[in-house]
Design a protein around this motif. Structure first.
Motif, PDB file in Angstrom:
ATOM      1  N   ALA A  90       0.853  -1.193   0.000  1.00 25.02           N
ATOM      2  CA  ALA A  90       0.000   0.000   0.000  1.00 25.02           C
ATOM      3  C   ALA A  90       0.885   1.237   0.000  1.00 25.02           C
ATOM      4  N   ARG A  91       0.371   2.281  -0.677  1.00 21.73           N
ATOM      5  CA  ARG A  91       1.116   3.529  -0.799  1.00 21.73           C
ATOM      6  C   ARG A  91       0.135   4.695  -0.773  1.00 21.73           C
ATOM      7  N   LEU A  92       0.513   5.772  -0.107  1.00 24.93           N
ATOM      8  CA  LEU A  92      -0.323   6.955  -0.003  1.00 24.93           C
ATOM      9  C   LEU A  92       0.469   8.167  -0.480  1.00 24.93           C
ATOM     10  N   GLU A  93      -0.144   8.935  -1.379  1.00 21.90           N
ATOM     11  CA  GLU A  93       0.419  10.219  -1.772  1.00 21.90           C
ATOM     12  C   GLU A  93      -0.588  11.285  -1.361  1.00 21.90           C
ATOM     13  N   ALA A  94      -0.091  12.373  -0.761  1.00 25.47           N
ATOM     14  CA  ALA A  94      -0.975  13.441  -0.294  1.00 25.47           C
ATOM     15  C   ALA A  94      -0.191  14.734  -0.196  1.00 25.47           C
ATOM     16  N   LEU A 114      -4.380   6.881  -3.040  1.00 23.42           N
ATOM     17  CA  LEU A 114      -4.142   5.735  -2.175  1.00 23.42           C
ATOM     18  C   LEU A 114      -4.128   4.502  -3.063  1.00 23.42           C
ATOM     19  N   LYS A 115      -3.053   3.718  -3.001  1.00 24.80           N
ATOM     20  CA  LYS A 115      -2.924   2.509  -3.819  1.00 24.80           C
ATOM     21  C   LYS A 115      -2.810   1.300  -2.907  1.00 24.80           C
ATOM     22  N   TRP A 116      -3.679   0.329  -3.149  1.00 24.38           N
ATOM     23  CA  TRP A 116      -3.583  -0.981  -2.519  1.00 24.38           C
ATOM     24  C   TRP A 116      -3.382  -1.963  -3.655  1.00 24.38           C
ATOM     25  N   GLY A 117      -2.184  -2.442  -3.859  1.00 28.52           N
ATOM     26  CA  GLY A 117      -1.915  -3.329  -4.982  1.00 28.52           C
ATOM     27  C   GLY A 117      -2.315  -2.642  -6.281  1.00 28.52           C
ATOM     28  N   ALA A 118      -3.226  -3.241  -7.033  1.00 29.62           N
ATOM     29  CA  ALA A 118      -3.672  -2.662  -8.304  1.00 29.62           C
ATOM     30  C   ALA A 118      -4.823  -1.666  -8.127  1.00 29.62           C
ATOM     31  N   PHE A 119      -5.399  -1.590  -6.935  1.00 30.27           N
ATOM     32  CA  PHE A 119      -6.534  -0.708  -6.675  1.00 30.27           C
ATOM     33  C   PHE A 119      -6.046   0.697  -6.368  1.00 30.27           C
ATOM     34  N   GLU A 120      -6.689   1.693  -6.994  1.00 34.52           N
ATOM     35  CA  GLU A 120      -6.342   3.089  -6.742  1.00 34.52           C
ATOM     36  C   GLU A 120      -7.568   3.871  -6.313  1.00 34.52           C
ATOM     37  N   LEU A 121      -7.387   4.733  -5.333  1.00 31.99           N
ATOM     38  CA  LEU A 121      -8.462   5.587  -4.843  1.00 31.99           C
ATOM     39  C   LEU A 121      -7.949   7.022  -4.839  1.00 31.99           C
ATOM     40  N   ARG A 122      -8.717   7.921  -5.461  1.00 35.66           N
ATOM     41  CA  ARG A 122      -8.366   9.339  -5.459  1.00 35.66           C
ATOM     42  C   ARG A 122      -9.413  10.106  -4.668  1.00 35.66           C
ATOM     43  N   GLU A 123      -8.964  10.945  -3.761  1.00 36.35           N
ATOM     44  CA  GLU A 123      -9.866  11.708  -2.895  1.00 36.35           C
ATOM     45  C   GLU A 123      -9.269  13.070  -2.608  1.00 36.35           C
ATOM     46  N   ARG A 124     -10.103  13.975  -2.102  1.00 39.98           N
ATOM     47  CA  ARG A 124      -9.579  15.266  -1.614  1.00 39.98           C
ATOM     48  C   ARG A 124      -9.077  15.139  -0.191  1.00 39.98           C
ATOM     49  N   ALA A 125      -9.733  14.273   0.593  1.00 38.24           N
ATOM     50  CA  ALA A 125      -9.341  14.044   1.980  1.00 38.24           C
ATOM     51  C   ALA A 125      -9.727  12.620   2.360  1.00 38.24           C
ATOM     52  N   ILE A 126      -8.915  12.017   3.226  1.00 38.83           N
ATOM     53  CA  ILE A 126      -9.185  10.641   3.642  1.00 38.83           C
ATOM     54  C   ILE A 126      -8.537  10.410   5.005  1.00 38.83           C
ATOM     55  N   VAL A 127      -9.072   9.434   5.734  1.00 42.85           N
ATOM     56  CA  VAL A 127      -8.474   9.012   6.999  1.00 42.85           C
ATOM     57  C   VAL A 127      -8.073   7.553   6.816  1.00 42.85           C
ATOM     58  N   VAL A 128      -6.834   7.229   7.181  1.00 47.92           N
ATOM     59  CA  VAL A 128      -6.345   5.853   7.072  1.00 47.92           C
ATOM     60  C   VAL A 128      -5.681   5.475   8.395  1.00 47.92           C
ATOM     61  N   ASP A 129      -5.591   4.163   8.646  1.00 51.40           N
ATOM     62  CA  ASP A 129      -4.834   3.739   9.826  1.00 51.40           C
ATOM     63  C   ASP A 129      -3.341   3.866   9.503  1.00 51.40           C
ATOM     64  N   THR A 130      -2.507   3.789  10.515  1.00 50.24           N
ATOM     65  CA  THR A 130      -1.078   4.043  10.361  1.00 50.24           C
ATOM     66  C   THR A 130      -0.426   3.131   9.328  1.00 50.24           C
ATOM     67  N   ALA A 131      -0.836   1.871   9.250  1.00 51.34           N
ATOM     68  CA  ALA A 131      -0.227   0.912   8.330  1.00 51.34           C
ATOM     69  C   ALA A 131      -0.873   0.914   6.939  1.00 51.34           C
ATOM     70  N   LEU A 132      -1.819   1.825   6.695  1.00 50.97           N
ATOM     71  CA  LEU A 132      -2.544   1.911   5.410  1.00 50.97           C
ATOM     72  C   LEU A 132      -3.335   0.642   5.110  1.00 50.97           C
ATOM     73  N   GLU A 133      -3.870  -0.002   6.139  1.00 54.02           N
ATOM     74  CA  GLU A 133      -4.663  -1.197   5.931  1.00 54.02           C
ATOM     75  C   GLU A 133      -6.150  -0.907   5.801  1.00 54.02           C
ATOM     76  N   GLN A 134      -6.610   0.214   6.404  1.00 53.14           N
ATOM     77  CA  GLN A 134      -8.017   0.585   6.341  1.00 53.14           C
ATOM     78  C   GLN A 134      -8.129   2.055   5.991  1.00 53.14           C
ATOM     79  N   ALA A 135      -9.238   2.416   5.345  1.00 49.73           N
ATOM     80  CA  ALA A 135      -9.477   3.828   4.993  1.00 49.73           C
ATOM     81  C   ALA A 135     -10.917   4.194   5.290  1.00 49.73           C
ATOM     82  N   TRP A 136     -11.103   5.457   5.660  1.00 48.24           N
ATOM     83  CA  TRP A 136     -12.428   5.995   5.942  1.00 48.24           C
ATOM     84  C   TRP A 136     -12.551   7.316   5.223  1.00 48.24           C
TER      85      TRP A 136
END
Length: 139
Positions: A90-94, A114-136
């Motif tokens: 997982a990788r986060l750019e912000a 936010l990238k999880w493997g092949a999945f990509e999510l683009r947002e203006r704002a997001i909350v994630v846990d420290t290890a980037l395992e969950q997002a809200w």
């Protein structure tokens, strides 16, 4: 205390919890700090940082700027942050992140990718846990 400005080259800062486990570690090219009255504030420049959970590093990030608040147990980074999970793919750019260790949460905003493997999510704002395992999402 007189007002003053300080500079330090290649500082390494870290904080431990009450059990002596590392909470965060920041390495920077330089630290620029100033005191006004009895308050001191500093900004780290060209930063590489690690955020920990239970004494183990779970996230590594790079950013042009960062600062930490040891009383609040927070780390803030901005100017284009790239963070990588140490526990999975997982990788986060912000543009900016604020990590609150007591909540095990990163509040990210400004051009999120936010990238999880092949999945990509683009947002203006997001909350994630420290290890980037969950997002809200944010309201």
């Amino acid at each position: 205390m007189p007002d003053a400005r300080y500079a330090m080259e290649q500082p390494t800062l870290e904080q431990q919890d009450e059990q002596g486990r590392t909470l965060w570690r920041l390495e920077a090219q330089s630290l620029r700090a100033e005191t006004k009255g009895n308050k001191a504030q500093g900004i780290l420049l060209t930063v590489r940082g690690w955020l920990y959970r239970d004494g183990k590093p779970v996230l590594e990030f790079r950013a042009p700027y960062a600062r930490a608040d040891s009383a609040a147990r927070t780390v803030e980074a901005w100017g284009g942050v790239v963070a990588t999970s140490k526990t999975h793919d997982a990788r986060l750019e912000a543009g900016r992140i604020l990590w609150k260790s007591r909540e095990d949460r990163i509040y990210a905003r400004e051009g999120i990718l936010l990238k999880w493997g092949a999945f990509e999510l683009r947002e203006r704002a997001i909350v994630v846990d420290t290890a980037l395992e969950q997002a809200w999402g944010t309201q």
